[in-house]
Design an enzyme around this catalytic site. Structure first.
Site, PDB file in Angstrom:
ATOM      1  N   THR A 118       1.108  -1.583  -0.035  1.00  0.00           N
ATOM      2  CA  THR A 118       0.781  -0.030   0.031  1.00  0.00           C
ATOM      3  C   THR A 118       0.802   1.412  -0.087  1.00  0.00           C
ATOM      4  OG1 THR A 118      -0.364   0.619   2.299  1.00  0.00           O
ATOM      5  CG2 THR A 118      -1.725  -0.870   1.345  1.00  0.00           C
ATOM      6  N   CYS A 136       2.621   2.990   9.261  1.00  0.00           N
ATOM      7  CA  CYS A 136       1.389   3.376  10.634  1.00  0.00           C
ATOM      8  C   CYS A 136       1.634   3.030  12.671  1.00  0.00           C
ATOM      9  CB  CYS A 136       0.368   1.793  10.470  1.00  0.00           C
ATOM     10  SG  CYS A 136      -1.246   2.268   8.696  1.00  0.00           S
ATOM     11  N   CYS A 148      -3.187   0.141  14.256  1.00  0.00           N
ATOM     12  CA  CYS A 148      -3.644   1.159  13.635  1.00  0.00           C
ATOM     13  C   CYS A 148      -5.136   0.190  13.749  1.00  0.00           C
ATOM     14  CB  CYS A 148      -2.860   1.296  12.429  1.00  0.00           C
ATOM     15  SG  CYS A 148      -3.858   2.009  10.739  1.00  0.00           S
ATOM     16  N   ARG A 158       4.350   6.792   2.715  1.00  0.00           N
ATOM     17  CA  ARG A 158       3.489   7.941   3.775  1.00  0.00           C
ATOM     18  C   ARG A 158       2.542   7.974   5.036  1.00  0.00           C
ATOM     19  NH1 ARG A 158      -2.094   7.986   2.674  1.00  0.00           N
ATOM     20  NH2 ARG A 158      -2.894   6.117   1.116  1.00  0.00           N
ATOM     21  N   CYS A 173      -0.024   6.915   7.479  1.00  0.00           N
ATOM     22  CA  CYS A 173      -1.765   6.658   7.563  1.00  0.00           C
ATOM     23  C   CYS A 173      -2.620   7.682   7.288  1.00  0.00           C
ATOM     24  CB  CYS A 173      -1.984   5.217   8.342  1.00  0.00           C
ATOM     25  SG  CYS A 173      -3.731   4.472   8.415  1.00  0.00           S
ATOM     26  N   CYS A 177      -4.350   6.550  11.330  1.00  0.00           N
ATOM     27  CA  CYS A 177      -4.294   6.367  12.442  1.00  0.00           C
ATOM     28  C   CYS A 177      -2.838   7.343  12.898  1.00  0.00           C
ATOM     29  CB  CYS A 177      -3.559   5.084  12.636  1.00  0.00           C
ATOM     30  SG  CYS A 177      -1.986   4.765  11.702  1.00  0.00           S
ATOM     31  N   ASP A 210      18.601   5.600  51.005  1.00  0.00           N
ATOM     32  CA  ASP A 210      18.820   3.863  50.175  1.00  0.00           C
ATOM     33  C   ASP A 210      17.977   3.278  50.030  1.00  0.00           C
ATOM     34  OD1 ASP A 210      20.793   1.385  50.049  1.00  0.00           O
ATOM     35  OD2 ASP A 210      19.853   0.829  52.031  1.00  0.00           O
TER      36      ASP A 210
END
Length: 478
Positions: free
Chosen positions: A41, A45, A49, A74, A76, A79, A454
């Site tokens: 695609t 993401c 997502c 690129r 998404c 999301c 401590d």
């Protein structure tokens, strides 16, 4: 965290990849810790997502959004991976990569270039480029470019600023560079990005200038807002800060001195931010509004607020480690996601840690710079160290402000914490408890123990958080 290119070395014998399992389960605990991209695609993401899980053979993993963008993917649109909290790794790490990432987030590359970044780190530009690229899959220019793209999207979708003004406000050198970057990252022109803003986003964008720039400051996991706002309310210095409203619905407001101008911020105490568990987006956000005299300061202002509210922390890692201790287990169960607040202005915090609230108020009234346009009770900026060093040169205050003014003590996001502590120890009259507070809050060190305490080694590297749990439970000896 490394890029996909080394994945097979890690999983060759096990046949499993925990990153893919996080993607399959849409586990938002890992949002910001890594990104995944789908070769079929061309989209990258966040792990949580909600889209259909891609086949493992089509997935690549990246340590940063910049690395994914550099490989041609690129963001998404579903999301919005550019809106995730920052990786908690950069809060913890004190090496050159961690320091570089904090400085890049603060906008140093945009203001001073790679040479300026390298100079602050004490390395050559070539060394910084090599180390960042080897570990993160992207150099400082690419990392800064990804950050500029995110700033541009926020301004495009939440303000009515002209596109040309947004280009330069986001840190781009030219409108053409701005347009090319937005198209590459979001597969849209800036105009298309603005037109595609949902109706509620458009309503926010048409707000008057008095409303400021509306923001959602994301955090991962549960977030105990109450203790953070309690602390801010106790410490608020009149003139530069105020906290108003009932518990659970308070608003913190303060003035900011920024590289290009000044700002006023308002952050709301958001109820219901103590959610736990995984899911599409475990965690939440704090609503904020920024009024800036120069929009070029947006990225820097946001990052400084994120440090002040400790929004990039990994509460799952902190709570898992501290919750395994029998002393801390009930405290962690009572307050999951308790944070270790920092500061929006490290030098101011150092001075306030030394002199206390009442004296800080006197310094503001006497030496603070008045705002050109006061906003209610917010009337001044906290005085700069150089101003205080000249005005009151005597005693420990004079010694500390002089050291800050001439950079003998460096507290910026890229400062070496051990070097800074050594420099603070050289300030006459500065006690060890004050130095510990400065290291915790001004330098954002998650693993500081007060002098003489401590604390078990099993609480490392989260002793700053452990102390906050003890204090919240009323153990004032800490």
């Amino acid at each position: 965290m490394r890029d996909e290119d080394t994945r097979d070395e890690d999983t060759e014998h096990t046949g499993e990849d925990p990153r893919y399992e996080a993607v399959r389960s849409r586990d938002g605990r890992f949002d910001g810790a890594f990104f995944f991209a789908v070769e079929t695609t061309g989209i990258y993401c966040r792990p949580s997502c909600p889209a259909v899980t891609p086949k493992r053979a089509n997935v690549r993993f990246f340590a940063t959004a910049a690395a994914a963008q550099g490989s041609g993917f690129r963001a998404c649109r579903r999301c919005r991976p550019d809106a995730v909290p920052g990786s908690a790794e950069w809060n913890v790490r004190a090496d050159v990569v961690g320091r570089a990432m904090r400085l890049i987030a603060d906008g140093v590359v945009d203001r001073e270039g790679v040479a300026g970044l390298a100079g602050r780190l004490g390395y050559s530009a070539r060394q910084v480029q090599r180390q960042l690229t080897a570990e993160l899959g992207a150099g400082p220019v690419a990392l800064a470019r990804a950050q500029r793209a995110h700033t541009a999207r926020v301004l495009v979708q939440t303000t009515d600023l002209p596109i040309t003004e947004i280009a330069f406000a986001s840190g781009f050198a030219s409108v053409r560079q701005f347009n090319d970057t937005v198209r590459a990252v979001y597969a849209s022109t800036p105009t298309e990005l603005r037109a595609a803003t949902p109706k509620n986003g458009r309503a926010r964008r048409t707000a008057t200038p008095d409303a400021g720039i509306p923001l959602r400051l994301a955090h991962r996991g549960p977030y105990q807002a109450g203790p953070v706002f309690d602390l801010l309310e106790r410490e608020a210095v009149p003139g530069i800060e105020e906290v108003g409203g009932p518990p659970g619905a308070r608003t913190y407001r303060r003035t900011l001195r920024l590289p290009y101008g000044t700002g006023i911020v308002a952050v709301d105490e958001r109820p219901g931010t103590a959610r736990t568990g995984s899911g599409a987006h475990p965690g939440g956000w704090l609503d904020a509004r920024l009024h800036l005299t120069d929009p070029r300061d947006l990225t820097t202002a946001v990052q400084r607020l994120r440090r002040q509210f400790d929004l990039d922390a990994d509460p799952y890692a902190v709570d898992e480690r501290l919750g395994a201790d029998p002393v801390l287990a009930p405290l962690v169960a009572a307050r999951p996601g308790l944070r270790s607040p920092g500061t929006a202005d490290p030098e101011e915090l150092a001075i306030r840690a030394l002199v206390g609230r009442a004296e800080a108020e006197r310094l503001v009234r006497r030496y603070g710079k008045a705002l050109d346009a006061p906003c209610g009770s917010l009337t001044h900026l906290f005085p700069e160290p150089a101003v205080l060093a000249d005005a009151e040169p005597g005693g420990t205050l004079g010694a500390l402000t002089a050291a800050l003014a001439d950079h003998a003590v460096r507290l910026d996001p890229g400062a070496d914490r051990d070097d800074a502590q050594d420099a603070l120890r050289a300030v006459p009259g500065l006690d060890t408890r004050t130095i510990a507070e400065i290291r915790t809050r001004a330098l954002g060190d998650p693993d500081v123990a007060p002098p003489g305490a401590d604390l078990p080694d099993s609480w490392r590297p989260w002793r700053s958080y452990a102390l906050n749990h003890l204090r919240a439970a009323g153990k004032r000896e800490f």
